[in-house]
Structure formats: C-alpha cells, structure tokens
Design a protein around this motif. Structure first.
Motif, PDB file in Angstrom:
ATOM      1  N   VAL A 157       3.503   2.152   2.686  1.00  0.00           N
ATOM      2  CA  VAL A 157       3.735   2.073   1.323  1.00  0.00           C
ATOM      3  C   VAL A 157       3.028   3.499   0.683  1.00  0.00           C
ATOM      4  O   VAL A 157       3.649   4.200  -0.199  1.00  0.00           O
ATOM      5  CB  VAL A 157       2.908   1.073   0.659  1.00  0.00           C
ATOM      6  CG1 VAL A 157       2.875   0.948  -0.948  1.00  0.00           C
ATOM      7  CG2 VAL A 157       3.498  -0.396   0.911  1.00  0.00           C
ATOM      8  N   GLU A 159       2.710   6.086   2.448  1.00  0.00           N
ATOM      9  CA  GLU A 159       3.799   7.426   3.184  1.00  0.00           C
ATOM     10  C   GLU A 159       4.854   7.392   2.230  1.00  0.00           C
ATOM     11  O   GLU A 159       5.324   8.465   1.999  1.00  0.00           O
ATOM     12  CB  GLU A 159       4.112   7.059   4.407  1.00  0.00           C
ATOM     13  CG  GLU A 159       2.897   7.336   5.411  1.00  0.00           C
ATOM     14  CD  GLU A 159       3.285   6.820   7.013  1.00  0.00           C
ATOM     15  OE1 GLU A 159       2.298   7.366   7.777  1.00  0.00           O
ATOM     16  OE2 GLU A 159       4.328   6.041   7.126  1.00  0.00           O
ATOM     17  N   ALA A 160       5.649   6.087   1.730  1.00  0.00           N
ATOM     18  CA  ALA A 160       6.651   5.967   1.100  1.00  0.00           C
ATOM     19  C   ALA A 160       6.368   7.024  -0.391  1.00  0.00           C
ATOM     20  O   ALA A 160       7.206   7.740  -0.834  1.00  0.00           O
ATOM     21  CB  ALA A 160       7.061   4.759   0.653  1.00  0.00           C
ATOM     22  N   ALA A 161       5.069   6.736  -0.981  1.00  0.00           N
ATOM     23  CA  ALA A 161       4.670   7.623  -2.035  1.00  0.00           C
ATOM     24  C   ALA A 161       4.907   9.007  -2.041  1.00  0.00           C
ATOM     25  O   ALA A 161       5.325   9.790  -2.814  1.00  0.00           O
ATOM     26  CB  ALA A 161       3.425   6.879  -2.808  1.00  0.00           C
ATOM     27  N   ARG A 162       4.291   9.423  -0.754  1.00  0.00           N
ATOM     28  CA  ARG A 162       4.231  11.013  -0.533  1.00  0.00           C
ATOM     29  C   ARG A 162       5.668  11.624  -0.371  1.00  0.00           C
ATOM     30  O   ARG A 162       5.910  12.454  -1.128  1.00  0.00           O
ATOM     31  CB  ARG A 162       3.770  10.953   0.919  1.00  0.00           C
ATOM     32  CG  ARG A 162       2.026  11.085   0.711  1.00  0.00           C
ATOM     33  CD  ARG A 162       1.188  11.621   1.516  1.00  0.00           C
ATOM     34  NE  ARG A 162      -0.215  11.502   1.029  1.00  0.00           N
ATOM     35  CZ  ARG A 162      -0.769  10.314   1.955  1.00  0.00           C
ATOM     36  NH1 ARG A 162      -0.290   9.838   3.091  1.00  0.00           N
ATOM     37  NH2 ARG A 162      -1.877  10.045   1.324  1.00  0.00           N
ATOM     38  N   THR A 163       6.607  10.601   0.518  1.00  0.00           N
ATOM     39  CA  THR A 163       8.099  11.063   0.726  1.00  0.00           C
ATOM     40  C   THR A 163       8.765  11.355  -0.840  1.00  0.00           C
ATOM     41  O   THR A 163       9.536  11.931  -1.189  1.00  0.00           O
ATOM     42  CB  THR A 163       8.903  10.357   1.345  1.00  0.00           C
ATOM     43  OG1 THR A 163       8.843   9.091   0.781  1.00  0.00           O
ATOM     44  CG2 THR A 163       8.318  10.062   2.770  1.00  0.00           C
ATOM     45  N   LEU A 164       8.140  10.344  -2.029  1.00  0.00           N
ATOM     46  CA  LEU A 164       8.760  10.475  -3.306  1.00  0.00           C
ATOM     47  C   LEU A 164       8.194  11.713  -4.215  1.00  0.00           C
ATOM     48  O   LEU A 164       8.564  11.602  -5.408  1.00  0.00           O
ATOM     49  CB  LEU A 164       8.794   8.986  -3.894  1.00  0.00           C
ATOM     50  CG  LEU A 164       9.482   7.957  -3.174  1.00  0.00           C
ATOM     51  CD1 LEU A 164       9.212   6.615  -3.515  1.00  0.00           C
ATOM     52  CD2 LEU A 164      11.231   8.342  -3.586  1.00  0.00           C
ATOM     53  N   GLY A 165       7.355  12.265  -3.519  1.00  0.00           N
ATOM     54  CA  GLY A 165       6.620  13.604  -4.287  1.00  0.00           C
ATOM     55  C   GLY A 165       5.330  13.374  -4.894  1.00  0.00           C
ATOM     56  O   GLY A 165       4.949  14.059  -5.631  1.00  0.00           O
ATOM     57  N   ALA A 166       4.649  12.110  -4.363  1.00  0.00           N
ATOM     58  CA  ALA A 166       3.323  12.138  -4.987  1.00  0.00           C
ATOM     59  C   ALA A 166       2.396  12.770  -4.041  1.00  0.00           C
ATOM     60  O   ALA A 166       2.090  12.494  -2.771  1.00  0.00           O
ATOM     61  CB  ALA A 166       2.893  10.602  -4.950  1.00  0.00           C
ATOM     62  N   ASN A 167       1.350  13.718  -4.459  1.00  0.00           N
ATOM     63  CA  ASN A 167       0.393  14.350  -3.714  1.00  0.00           C
ATOM     64  C   ASN A 167      -0.656  13.193  -3.530  1.00  0.00           C
ATOM     65  O   ASN A 167      -0.732  12.069  -3.835  1.00  0.00           O
ATOM     66  CB  ASN A 167      -0.193  15.566  -4.180  1.00  0.00           C
ATOM     67  CG  ASN A 167      -0.834  15.283  -5.885  1.00  0.00           C
ATOM     68  OD1 ASN A 167      -1.040  14.044  -6.257  1.00  0.00           O
ATOM     69  ND2 ASN A 167      -0.736  16.064  -6.380  1.00  0.00           N
ATOM     70  N   ARG A 170      -2.291  11.432  -6.571  1.00  0.00           N
ATOM     71  CA  ARG A 170      -1.371  10.634  -7.296  1.00  0.00           C
ATOM     72  C   ARG A 170      -0.972   9.434  -6.250  1.00  0.00           C
ATOM     73  O   ARG A 170      -0.817   8.240  -6.926  1.00  0.00           O
ATOM     74  CB  ARG A 170      -0.015  11.358  -7.733  1.00  0.00           C
ATOM     75  CG  ARG A 170      -0.370  12.520  -8.653  1.00  0.00           C
ATOM     76  CD  ARG A 170       0.616  13.191  -9.013  1.00  0.00           C
ATOM     77  NE  ARG A 170       1.404  12.999 -10.265  1.00  0.00           N
ATOM     78  CZ  ARG A 170       2.648  13.259 -10.819  1.00  0.00           C
ATOM     79  NH1 ARG A 170       3.120  14.179 -10.206  1.00  0.00           N
ATOM     80  NH2 ARG A 170       3.037  12.844 -11.924  1.00  0.00           N
ATOM     81  N   HIS A 174      -1.661   6.066  -8.105  1.00  0.00           N
ATOM     82  CA  HIS A 174      -0.583   5.106  -8.571  1.00  0.00           C
ATOM     83  C   HIS A 174      -0.212   3.945  -7.612  1.00  0.00           C
ATOM     84  O   HIS A 174       0.377   2.869  -7.917  1.00  0.00           O
ATOM     85  CB  HIS A 174       0.745   5.861  -8.798  1.00  0.00           C
ATOM     86  CG  HIS A 174       0.685   6.671  -9.856  1.00  0.00           C
ATOM     87  ND1 HIS A 174       0.762   6.337 -11.122  1.00  0.00           N
ATOM     88  CD2 HIS A 174       0.605   8.134  -9.868  1.00  0.00           C
ATOM     89  CE1 HIS A 174       0.487   7.491 -12.051  1.00  0.00           C
ATOM     90  NE2 HIS A 174       0.784   8.582 -11.258  1.00  0.00           N
ATOM     91  N   VAL A 175      -0.700   4.197  -6.360  1.00  0.00           N
ATOM     92  CA  VAL A 175      -0.314   3.201  -5.412  1.00  0.00           C
ATOM     93  C   VAL A 175      -1.361   2.413  -4.704  1.00  0.00           C
ATOM     94  O   VAL A 175      -1.698   1.274  -4.752  1.00  0.00           O
ATOM     95  CB  VAL A 175       0.514   3.820  -4.378  1.00  0.00           C
ATOM     96  CG1 VAL A 175       0.829   2.745  -3.213  1.00  0.00           C
ATOM     97  CG2 VAL A 175       1.793   4.428  -4.806  1.00  0.00           C
ATOM     98  N   PRO A 178      -4.314   0.663  -7.421  1.00  0.00           N
ATOM     99  CA  PRO A 178      -4.083  -0.718  -7.886  1.00  0.00           C
ATOM    100  C   PRO A 178      -3.885  -1.888  -6.842  1.00  0.00           C
ATOM    101  O   PRO A 178      -4.136  -3.047  -7.193  1.00  0.00           O
ATOM    102  CB  PRO A 178      -2.500  -0.431  -8.375  1.00  0.00           C
ATOM    103  CG  PRO A 178      -2.403   1.182  -8.772  1.00  0.00           C
ATOM    104  CD  PRO A 178      -3.378   1.678  -7.641  1.00  0.00           C
ATOM    105  N   LEU A 179      -3.694  -1.384  -5.912  1.00  0.00           N
ATOM    106  CA  LEU A 179      -3.417  -2.231  -4.701  1.00  0.00           C
ATOM    107  C   LEU A 179      -4.715  -2.997  -4.129  1.00  0.00           C
ATOM    108  O   LEU A 179      -4.903  -3.945  -3.643  1.00  0.00           O
ATOM    109  CB  LEU A 179      -2.641  -1.823  -3.443  1.00  0.00           C
ATOM    110  CG  LEU A 179      -1.128  -1.684  -3.696  1.00  0.00           C
ATOM    111  CD1 LEU A 179      -0.552  -1.135  -2.400  1.00  0.00           C
ATOM    112  CD2 LEU A 179      -0.481  -2.896  -4.149  1.00  0.00           C
TER     113      LEU A 179
END
Lengths: 259, 361
Positions: A157, A159-167, A170, A174-175, A178-179
């Motif tokens: 999850v 890693e998915a955020a990183r591929t979507l452009g989050a450093n 972030r 954002h991920v 919250p979890l």
C-alpha cells in the motif's frame, strides 16, 4: 463446557473482582472509618476527597504529567516503530528488545537510576525530572502498540503511494499515519494510564510540594484511615474503565494488547 | 507512452543473484510479459523498473531519460499489485484521485479525470464505495484506474490477476488486453501463468535464474523454444537425448536413444554431437498395432491412461537403447467415450518431422 469449569471461572471472577467491589461499596460509607458492609450510605467521602487540596492538586499534577509525557513519547515511539518494522539494519532485534527494557527492569531500579542520572547532570526541576522519567516508562507501551498496528499495514500500500507520486513524507502522512492512527490513540491512552498510576518511579522524584496522586494517596493513608481513599480509588477505577471502553470502541482491546 | 530500456541490470540478495544481467528494450505501446517460475527474478526486474528495488548494476531508461537514480515517486509510472494495494481508508474516488493530488491537479479537473478513468475500467458510479465493499475483480479494476488516471509513461503489472478465480481471471485478461491496446500504453506484465502470457503479450521474455532465457512473440516462444527450460515451461512433455546423424535433404536425422527421428529444424550442432529432442504430447499420434520401420515412429505399451474430458493423456513405455523410456501422448477426444486404449494395450506412436524441436544441451 462442564459445570465444574463454569464454577471455576465464576470463582476466578469473584476472586479478582471482590476487592474492587468492596472498595466501591466502602466508598459510599456514611461512617468515619472504612467498614464492610457500611452501616449507612452517603456521598460525604466523595465530597471530602474532591475538596481536599492535597488530592486535587496532586490529581492535576498527575494529569498534566501523564498528558505531557504521552505527547512527548508518542512521536518518538512512532518513529522508532517505523524504523523497526519497515527498515532492515544490523542489530534491529536487539534494539527492539532494548526499547522494551523498561517493561522488564524493576521500576524501583528505573526510579533510582533516573534520580542518580538527573542529579549527576544537575537537573533539579522536579516536574522536569518527572516528565523525563514518565516518558521513559510510558515509551515501551507506545512502541509496542504502534509496532502491532504497523505490522498489520500492507507494505505494498505504501509502495503504491510512491508509484503514484508521493515522497516518503507524503506517503507517511496520507497513507501510513491514517492506517496506524487507532494504534497510536490506543497506545496514548495506555501510556496516560501507566503514567497516571505510577508509584515506584515517581517515589524517587517527587517532593512534599510537587506530588502525584498515587503518592498523595500513599502518604495520606500513612496518617489517616477513612473512606475518602476508597472514594478516590473508585473514581480511578471508573476512569480506567472508561479508557478501556474507549480502547475497545476505537480498536478492540485484544488487538491493542497484541494477543 | 514511452519506450523502456533495461541495460545489464543486476541485483543480489546476499549470496544469491535475484537478477543477473537483464537487458530488455521495449517499444512504445508494446505489451511485454516477464514469464517464469517463482524466484526467477521477474518481480525483482519489474520492481527495479518501478524504482522500488535499487539495482546493484546496470541502468533503466524511460523514454530517453536514464531513471536509474531517480526515486519511484518521480518516475511517472502506474503500477498494479497482486494484492491490489488500494488504500483501505479511502473511497474509490479518493484512491483514484491520490496520484492527481500528489501532482497538484486542480479539484474540478481531478473529478473529470477520475470519472473518465472509472468509465475506462467499467466502474462508473462506484466513487463513494470503500475497497472492502468491492469484489476482488472490482478492487483490481479500481487499482487499474488509479494507475492509469495519472497517464503514466509505462504501466507495470505484478501478477494482478493471481488472486482472482479462474473465470474472473479470463474476463479480466480479455479486458486488460483490449484496454491497453486501445489507449496504446507501454506495459510490462509479470506472471508465472504461460497461458496468460500467451493471451496478453506482444512479446514474452521467459526468465530463469535471474536471466532472460528467450525473448519473442507468443508464437515464437511457444512453437520454437530455444532451450529445454523454455520448452518445459511452455508445456512440452517429452525430452529425449539424441545424437546427430547428419542431414537428409531438408531434414536433420538423429538417433534418439535408439529411436530414429527426423526433424525439419536446421542442424545446430556437428554430426555426432549430443543434443535434446523435444516433442509435444499433443503432436504424437497414437494408433493400434506395430510401428513401421520408418523414422518418427515407435511401438510401445500403454502404462497409464487418463481421461480429461476434452482430451485423453497416455503414458506409453517404449524400448530405448538405455532401457524403457516413457513418452507422454495427448489425444483430443472426438466423440470417443472414455479413453481409446486401456493400460497394457500395444500401440504405435508416430509424429510429423515438423513437430520435432532440436535443443542444444
């Protein structure tokens, strides 16, 4: 389940609950000395306890101490948990054990060593000493609950955020955060209670003027023997019970305890 | 939409090489599958392209830009994971919106793009649902929409249908194929399922022990495997060591452990050299009686017969020079009831010279 087993469980519950129930009943006593069962009932000892300045001042001290220590320990614990769960580095297991050490070392020893440590460095402010000590003793509880909740977060999850452009930051904000938020809240509640209840470490660090509630109770019963102590104890029990209910609502107690 | 180029990429974990010098050039809009068993390095290769794994050596380029030292979040890639990896605390809309928010796209522009992406994966109107309220197939479609909405230069898919049941997987494969061709996106797909690779890909890279063993179109890899590993992975059942006797006109003659074999494959080794003969089970014809004396035929007895419904599989023991040898034969059932030959039956096997593949050992 057999009948014998039910009887056994019933006996255990009574064994554990009886002292607590007796304290609660005694707190409503109308007499001058703790007696069970009380001859008459009243709220006079609650009234007395809530208006006795030794109790109220030390209760406020304890609350601030618990709150400040928890707020300081929480972010440190989150950072430590992130490193332990997500990173691979030599000595990781050793550090994890080390961070939990205050749970294992007798707290009398911790109290004494903190006293000596602060004296050596020359820190005399009592409240400052207490906060330092309580950050140390609440920290393991926080680390443990945060590690437990972080271990349940799927790495892909993030890693998915990183591929979507989050450093890194972030992704955390954002991920990951919250979890693991329920785990952090649970850990902070735990930490608050641990600090609020503590006797053995605070014993070394308080003075006659700056006292915590458990120590105030302790010194009070040395010279007085009346049901006001039962009234305070009952209020503390209700407070802890309330915290347990919140924990159960937010995350579930079992998860928090990691069982 | 861009090209992808890997040059001699290597990655070690301790003593073992996860990937050992992988080079691969992918054209704009091409769909390439990395195919191989678990531990062959296919996922590591994909993760190197994504930047989730740092390679020890070699380089990765997207377009003409070397991204080897550029972190994942600046590579503009779309990735779909086997575990779908949706953000469980966000709705479908927030999930799909995430990449756009990270890029600072304005809110009104975002919602247009989100709805278009959800239409693309055939999930319009699912905006307010949470991932746990969706089925496995729907979750994977949301993951696809989330990856595509940022208009990535390359789409990376790591066994995305591995967790789905067979029927759903078939549907998703067809949809993915249609979708990627329509938007013309460069895609790298990782799977251990050869059938899935054959259906989806423009080209397949079969990987083994950290290297690409063969790279080619699905038909090339399936029909003309170059190594025993590739042939085996593509479902070839029969391998027999053989020595080369020489050319006979357009054919190559061999002695496969006592069985005379001829192949249309051009000779790859000198006369007398030992190579491997590969023969698909479904290319062997099984019949009653004795084999003739001609090449590409042999007599034997049925050791086992299994009925599969649309086909039957026989294990036939044939005499070889080094003892009994087992050949697997698969015959399509055309109106027969049950298996045609019982265990112990004497049968003759034959095959066309065009079906015999010669593999260097």
């Amino acid at each position: 389940m057999t009948r014998a087993f039910h009887v056994y469980i019933g006996f255990l519950i009574v064994f554990i609950m009886a002292p607590i129930l007796i304290v609660a009943v005694v707190s409503f006593s109308g007499g001058k000395v703790p007696e069970f069962p009380p001859k008459s009932f009243s709220f006079q000892w609650y009234d007395y306890a809530l208006n006795y300045s030794l109790f109220t001042r030390s209760a406020v001290n304890s609350a601030w101490l618990a709150l400040i220590s928890t707020v300081i320990a929480a972010p440190i614990a989150v950072a430590a948990a992130l490193a332990i769960v997500r990173k691979r580095f030599p000595g990781r297991d050793a550090i994890q054990t080390f961070l939990l050490a205050p749970l294992i070392v007798p707290s009398i020893v911790i109290g004494l060593s903190i006293l000596l440590g602060f004296a050596t460095v020359g820190i005399r402010d009592i409240f400052f000493r207490l906060i330092g000590a309580h950050v140390l003793i609440t920290f393991p509880y926080l680390v443990r609950t945060v590690i437990a909740s972080l271990s349940r977060v799927d790495v892909t999850v993030e890693e998915a955020a990183r591929t979507l452009g989050a450093n890194n930051w972030r992704t955390f904000w954002h991920v990951t955060l919250p979890l693991i938020r329920p785990g952090i809240i649970a850990g902070m509640l735990f930490s608050f209670i641990v600090s609020f209840d503590n006797v053995s470490v605070s014993l070394f660090l308080t003075s006659a003027r700056t006292n915590t509630l458990p120590l105030a109770i302790l010194s009070y019963v040395e010279f007085n023997f009346d049901p006001s102590i039962a009234a305070i104890s009952t209020m503390l029990i209700l407070f802890s019970l309330g915290a347990a209910v919140i924990l159960e609502r937010v995350v579930g107690l079992r998860k928090v305890l990691g069982v | 939409m861009t090209t992808v180029e890997l040059k001699k990429v290597a990655k070690r974990y301790g003593q073992t090489a996860a990937i050992d010098g992988v080079s691969l050039a992918i054209a704009k809009g091409e769909f390439v599958t990395l195919l191989g068993p678990s531990g062959c390095g296919k996922t590591t290769t994909l993760r190197v392209v994504a930047g989730l794994v740092e390679s020890d050596a070699g380089s990765v380029s997207l377009g003409n830009i070397d991204v080897t030292n550029i972190p994942t979040h600046k590579r503009n890639i779309g990735m779909v994971f086997q575990s779908h990896a949706l953000f469980p605390h966000m709705t479908v809309e927030e999930n799909v919106s995430f990449g756009l928010r990270m890029r600072g796209v304005a809110a009104d522009q975002r919602s247009t793009n989100i709805n278009r992406a959800l239409e693309l994966v055939r999930l319009p109107g699912f905006n307010a649902r949470y991932p746990h309220q969706l089925s496995g197939g729907q979750q994977q479609r949301v993951a696809l929409a989330r990856a595509l909405v940022i208009q990535p230069s390359v789409l990376l898919l790591d066994e995305p249908f591995g967790a789905l049941d067979r029927k759903l997987r078939d549907t998703m494969q067809v949809e993915l194929r249609e979708l990627t061709r329509r938007i013309g996106i460069t895609s790298i797909f990782v799977t251990h399922d050869q059938e899935e690779a054959l259906i989806l890909s423009d080209r397949i890279a079969v990987m083994n022990m950290g290297c690409i063993e063969q790279l080619g179109t699905p038909a090339e890899v399936f029909e003309r495997p170059q190594t025993k590993f590739v042939a085996d992975f593509m479902g070839v059942a029969n391998f027999v060591p053989a020595s080369v006797l020489g050319s006979r006109g357009p054919l190559t003659a061999l002695d496969a452990d006592g069985i005379a074999v001829e192949s249309t494959d051009a000779i790859q080794a000198a006369t007398g050299a030992t190579i491997e003969v590969a023969l698909r089970a479904e290319h062997i014809t099984i019949g009653e009686g004795d084999a003739g004396t001609s090449s590409n035929s042999v007599a034997g007895s049925v050791a086992s017969a299994v009925y599969h419904g649309n086909a039957s599989t026989y294990e036939v023991m044939v005499p070889g020079r080094s003892g009994q040898r087992r050949l697997v034969v698969r015959e399509a059932n055309r109106g027969a009831t049950g298996v045609r030959f019982a265990t112990g039956a004497k049968v003759a096997l034959s095959w066309p010279s065009g079906a015999v593949r010669l593999l260097s050992r």
